[in-house]
Design an enzyme around this catalytic site. Structure first.
Site, PDB file in Angstrom:
ATOM      1  N   HIS A 198       7.373 -11.976   5.497  1.00  0.00           N
ATOM      2  CA  HIS A 198       6.990 -11.528   4.160  1.00  0.00           C
ATOM      3  C   HIS A 198       8.219 -11.090   3.370  1.00  0.00           C
ATOM      4  O   HIS A 198       9.186 -10.608   3.933  1.00  0.00           O
ATOM      5  CB  HIS A 198       5.950 -10.401   4.197  1.00  0.00           C
ATOM      6  CG  HIS A 198       6.378  -9.172   4.945  1.00  0.00           C
ATOM      7  ND1 HIS A 198       6.407  -9.106   6.321  1.00  0.00           N
ATOM      8  CD2 HIS A 198       6.774  -7.956   4.505  1.00  0.00           C
ATOM      9  CE1 HIS A 198       6.794  -7.892   6.696  1.00  0.00           C
ATOM     10  NE2 HIS A 198       7.032  -7.178   5.609  1.00  0.00           N
ATOM     11  N   GLY A 251      13.412  -2.375   9.769  1.00  0.00           N
ATOM     12  CA  GLY A 251      12.264  -1.833   9.053  1.00  0.00           C
ATOM     13  C   GLY A 251      11.049  -2.739   9.006  1.00  0.00           C
ATOM     14  O   GLY A 251      10.063  -2.410   8.347  1.00  0.00           O
ATOM     15  N   GLN A 252      11.071  -3.879   9.701  1.00  0.00           N
ATOM     16  CA  GLN A 252       9.887  -4.737   9.708  1.00  0.00           C
ATOM     17  C   GLN A 252       8.813  -4.076  10.557  1.00  0.00           C
ATOM     18  O   GLN A 252       9.052  -3.729  11.715  1.00  0.00           O
ATOM     19  CB  GLN A 252      10.218  -6.131  10.264  1.00  0.00           C
ATOM     20  CG  GLN A 252       9.039  -7.087  10.164  1.00  0.00           C
ATOM     21  CD  GLN A 252       9.368  -8.498  10.672  1.00  0.00           C
ATOM     22  OE1 GLN A 252      10.431  -8.739  11.235  1.00  0.00           O
ATOM     23  NE2 GLN A 252       8.445  -9.405  10.457  1.00  0.00           N
ATOM     24  N   ASN A 286      12.787  -8.080   5.610  1.00  0.00           N
ATOM     25  CA  ASN A 286      13.198  -7.278   6.762  1.00  0.00           C
ATOM     26  C   ASN A 286      12.901  -8.107   8.013  1.00  0.00           C
ATOM     27  O   ASN A 286      11.809  -8.666   8.136  1.00  0.00           O
ATOM     28  CB  ASN A 286      12.429  -5.956   6.817  1.00  0.00           C
ATOM     29  CG  ASN A 286      12.733  -5.070   5.635  1.00  0.00           C
ATOM     30  OD1 ASN A 286      13.852  -5.041   5.144  1.00  0.00           O
ATOM     31  ND2 ASN A 286      11.734  -4.348   5.158  1.00  0.00           N
ATOM     32  N   ILE A 333       0.819  -1.220   0.000  1.00  0.00           N
ATOM     33  CA  ILE A 333       0.000   0.000   0.000  1.00  0.00           C
ATOM     34  C   ILE A 333       0.852   1.269   0.000  1.00  0.00           C
ATOM     35  O   ILE A 333       0.335   2.352  -0.231  1.00  0.00           O
ATOM     36  CB  ILE A 333      -1.005   0.032   1.173  1.00  0.00           C
ATOM     37  CG1 ILE A 333      -0.280   0.001   2.518  1.00  0.00           C
ATOM     38  CG2 ILE A 333      -2.007  -1.101   1.058  1.00  0.00           C
ATOM     39  CD1 ILE A 333      -1.193   0.299   3.703  1.00  0.00           C
TER      40      ILE A 333
END
Length: 119
Positions: A105, A98-99, A92, A36
């Site tokens: 994923h 940055g997760q 990540n 998104i």
């Protein structure tokens, strides 16, 4: 418990169909959908249907599903026509990397120059 859907997990809700997403591919073990907040012209997330908090946990518990994610990432790149120009697959792990959603994923990124380091 790892592998079981988590009520507070955004990606588990996408897998269940409770949260909408622009799904581009689905298999028995994975779902791929558009990010998104894309960071490149092609930015698709490939997730396992089962909940694992990160890639390492997934790989240790379900190595075949981890392989499915990589196979689907390559297929997404082909479908998006970035397989011949180059693409990146990023996992990540941890908030410091940055997760932001703690459901394993892979990010499939392509469609622009992807020099290293990223930016």
């Amino acid at each position: 418990m790892a592998g079981e859907p988590q009520a507070d997990c955004l990606f588990c809700k996408i897998v269940a169909g409770d949260v909408p997403a622009t799904v581009v591919r689905e298999t028995e073990t994975t779902v791929a959908f558009r990010d998104i907040n894309p960071q490149a012209p092609t930015h698709v997330l490939v997730i396992p249907r089962a909940h694992y908090p990160d890639a390492g946990t997934l790989a240790a518990a379900q190595p075949a599903v981890a392989a499915d994610i990589l196979r689907e990432a390559a297929q997404v790149a082909a479908d998006e026509k970035v397989d011949t120009t180059g693409f990146r697959v990023v996992f990540n792990t941890g908030s410091g990397a940055g997760q932001t959603v703690f459901h394993a994923h892979a990010h499939v990124l392509g469609g622009r120059g992807l020099n290293w380091p990223p930016g």
